[in-house]
Design a protein around this motif. Sequence first.
Motif, short mmCIF file in Angstrom:
data_model
loop_
_atom_site.label_atom_id
_atom_site.label_comp_id
_atom_site.label_asym_id
_atom_site.label_seq_id
_atom_site.Cartn_x
_atom_site.Cartn_y
_atom_site.Cartn_z
N ASN A 210 -8.83 2.50 15.40
CA ASN A 210 -7.62 1.67 15.26
C ASN A 210 -6.60 2.32 14.34
O ASN A 210 -5.74 1.67 13.79
CB ASN A 210 -7.98 0.28 14.76
CG ASN A 210 -8.64 -0.50 15.87
OD1 ASN A 210 -8.21 -0.45 17.01
ND2 ASN A 210 -9.73 -1.16 15.54
N GLU A 211 -6.74 3.62 14.18
CA GLU A 211 -5.87 4.30 13.23
C GLU A 211 -4.49 4.56 13.82
O GLU A 211 -4.36 4.93 14.98
CB GLU A 211 -6.52 5.64 12.90
CG GLU A 211 -5.89 6.36 11.77
CD GLU A 211 -6.59 7.68 11.56
OE1 GLU A 211 -6.09 8.70 12.04
OE2 GLU A 211 -7.66 7.67 10.93
N ALA A 212 -3.48 4.33 13.03
CA ALA A 212 -2.14 4.60 13.55
C ALA A 212 -1.83 6.09 13.38
O ALA A 212 -2.53 6.81 12.69
CB ALA A 212 -1.12 3.78 12.79
N ASN A 213 -0.78 6.50 14.03
CA ASN A 213 -0.35 7.89 13.98
C ASN A 213 0.11 8.25 12.56
O ASN A 213 1.06 7.67 12.05
CB ASN A 213 0.79 8.02 14.99
CG ASN A 213 1.29 9.42 15.13
OD1 ASN A 213 1.09 10.23 14.23
ND2 ASN A 213 1.94 9.71 16.23
N GLU A 214 -0.56 9.24 11.97
CA GLU A 214 -0.26 9.62 10.58
C GLU A 214 1.12 10.25 10.44
O GLU A 214 1.64 10.38 9.34
CB GLU A 214 -1.31 10.64 10.08
CG GLU A 214 -2.67 10.04 9.78
CD GLU A 214 -2.67 9.18 8.52
OE1 GLU A 214 -1.89 9.50 7.61
OE2 GLU A 214 -3.45 8.20 8.47
N ASN A 215 1.67 10.67 11.55
CA ASN A 215 2.99 11.32 11.48
C ASN A 215 4.14 10.34 11.38
O ASN A 215 5.29 10.73 11.33
CB ASN A 215 3.20 12.21 12.71
CG ASN A 215 2.38 13.47 12.61
OD1 ASN A 215 2.11 13.94 11.50
ND2 ASN A 215 1.98 14.00 13.74
N ILE A 216 3.81 9.05 11.42
CA ILE A 216 4.88 8.05 11.33
C ILE A 216 4.97 7.51 9.90
O ILE A 216 3.97 7.09 9.34
CB ILE A 216 4.63 6.86 12.28
CG1 ILE A 216 4.38 7.36 13.70
CG2 ILE A 216 5.80 5.88 12.25
CD1 ILE A 216 4.00 6.27 14.68
N ASP A 217 6.17 7.53 9.34
CA ASP A 217 6.40 6.86 8.06
C ASP A 217 6.89 5.46 8.36
O ASP A 217 7.85 5.28 9.11
CB ASP A 217 7.51 7.59 7.28
CG ASP A 217 6.92 8.70 6.44
OD1 ASP A 217 5.69 8.71 6.23
OD2 ASP A 217 7.70 9.58 6.00
N GLU A 357 0.34 -4.10 8.12
CA GLU A 357 -0.38 -3.06 7.38
C GLU A 357 -1.87 -3.11 7.71
O GLU A 357 -2.54 -2.09 7.86
CB GLU A 357 -0.16 -3.22 5.87
CG GLU A 357 1.20 -2.73 5.42
CD GLU A 357 1.43 -2.88 3.93
OE1 GLU A 357 0.80 -3.78 3.32
OE2 GLU A 357 2.26 -2.13 3.38
N LYS A 358 -2.38 -4.33 7.83
CA LYS A 358 -3.82 -4.46 8.16
C LYS A 358 -4.10 -3.94 9.56
O LYS A 358 -5.10 -3.28 9.80
CB LYS A 358 -4.24 -5.93 8.06
CG LYS A 358 -4.30 -6.40 6.63
CD LYS A 358 -5.16 -7.65 6.47
CE LYS A 358 -4.97 -8.22 5.08
NZ LYS A 358 -4.03 -9.34 5.07
N ILE A 359 -3.19 -4.23 10.47
CA ILE A 359 -3.41 -3.81 11.85
C ILE A 359 -3.33 -2.29 12.00
O ILE A 359 -4.15 -1.67 12.65
CB ILE A 359 -2.39 -4.48 12.81
CG1 ILE A 359 -2.64 -5.99 12.83
CG2 ILE A 359 -2.47 -3.91 14.20
CD1 ILE A 359 -1.55 -6.78 13.54
#
Length: 570
Positions: A210-217, A357-359
């Motif tokens: 469920n990890e979001a894309n780390e390249n997005i701020d 943030e939790k999602i």
Amino acid sequence: MTFNDLGLRSQVVSAVTDMGFEQPTPIQEQAIPHLLKSQSDFVGLAQTGTGKTAAFGLPLVHRITSSQRFPKGLIICPTRELCLQIANDLKDYSKHEKSVTIEAVYGGTDIRTQMRNIKKGVAIVVATPGRLVDLINRKAVNLSEVECVVLDEADEMLNMGFKEDLDYILDATPDTKSTWLFSATMPKEVARIAKTYMTDPLEVSIGNKNEANENIDHIYFAVKERDRYAGLKRLIDFNPNIFGLVFCRTRRETQQVAEKLGKDGYSADALHGDMSQAQRDRVMQLFRNRSIQLLVATDVAARGIDVDDITHVINYNLPDEVENYTHRSGRTARAGRKGESLVLINTREKYKINQIEKIINQKFTFAEIPPPEAICAIQLEAMIEKVKDTEVNEKEIEPFIPHILEDLKDYSKEDVIKKFVSAEFNRFLEYYKKAGDLNAKISDKDSGRGRDRGRSRGSDENKQRFFVSLGEKDGLNPGGLLRVICDATGLKSNTIGRIDIMPAFSFFDADKGDTDKILAQVNGAEFEGKKMNIEKTASKSSKGKRGTGHGKRQGRGLGGRRGGGRNRRR
Ligand code: AMP
């Protein structure tokens, strides 16, 4: 590892090379060898933008070796946009092979043409669920020879209420087929589909499930409700080279925001469900070839938009279902690039940020709506960059030059520059001259900052905010700025408040009583050989401690220059 090492036949490798793909992405590296060899089912968990389409598309094309009367491959995806994109990608992968025929079937367009094309015989059908159910009911498509079904963006399809259609379609396909499921997340319903329709699937997950894309701020800003639109304009103006998607909650709001932006001179257009298919296609075409810089869209209309290089997603309003945030932000930072997802909230919406943030398993950065001075400085800089990058068409312009030079002969070089800059820039200066501070205080209940309230408020009212003409690119950092101020004035460092270092300029807060001293003694001071200009800002001093790093982050994030210097104002 190269595409040659994956086991694809040479025609497919050559097509991929023609597309400029040099190396497989991680999901391709892990999925393709398995999907080529094994008949087993497959679950691929990967964010959009990771190269999923080729991960299933290449092995699918590889499996088809002769002309087909009935489809061997079936791809089901949530939206018409995505459907067309997948079909186009597949056509690219199979461009060296006539036998691989592909048909995209989706709603909102004439079904008879689609029926005729299917009747001629196609190898792969790419479909949205609703239209496919329609075709099955009309007996216009025969799925009895399907060997492989791909469910793309399965989580999206379930979000959009296609569960029953999917059940119906899968029931119409042979039990012997392989099923490949791709999804960005693995909610319970997707797990249920996997369990019901798949046998012992191989599961490949790129990154945490469920990890979001780390390249997005992810960055949020607080404004009063009535300042939402003005806040949006500032965010756009602060990013002169933005190529962005602006999300609204309703079709009406989408239309209104797009119209207002258009009137205010921005290159923007709307995309929503009240528009005809032809209108939507036209807008997408304009956006894709960058004839418009901002696409204002509803969640549904924007689903599946796969346009590379989107620099910013702006959430004008957060979605009603916060889960949809991931699908919005995932439209930026594709294929390993960086991107920003900006969110405007009103003073009562902070709890939504906490929920998201939790999602997404990532923290948001809070940032302030940039003040007018900062925006003017950045716009001016972008304009100068544009001038520097402008190519001179010597041949065409030559006949006019003698006359122009004659006309301007009484002006110095500096005067001419000032006049040209002002001709372009006065309208901007005029607008921002009257614009104040748009930042709103998040209600204490939501912000969790209630305890400091009295003290900070008291001290804020006694602070003056200053603009500094040097920034990060001049090597300035909070310590350096503090040194210059204290050396020049003799003030103690604890009288200086928050410091925000941005790429091209900076801000700091100081006690109001020291204003004259600072203006007289710091203005014109030098930092590492560069002259520093100081001005009072119109905005109120900002809250927060000095040197938290937040300002710096904001600077890096929002002010990040992206080359080009294209100015969006008409
Ligand atoms: P997707 O996740 O399939 O929507 O792909 C995202 C973007 O990455 C698309 O623009 C693809 O054309 C691009 N892409 C996919 N695979 C590769 C690769 N191996 N090398 C370079 N770009 C790729």
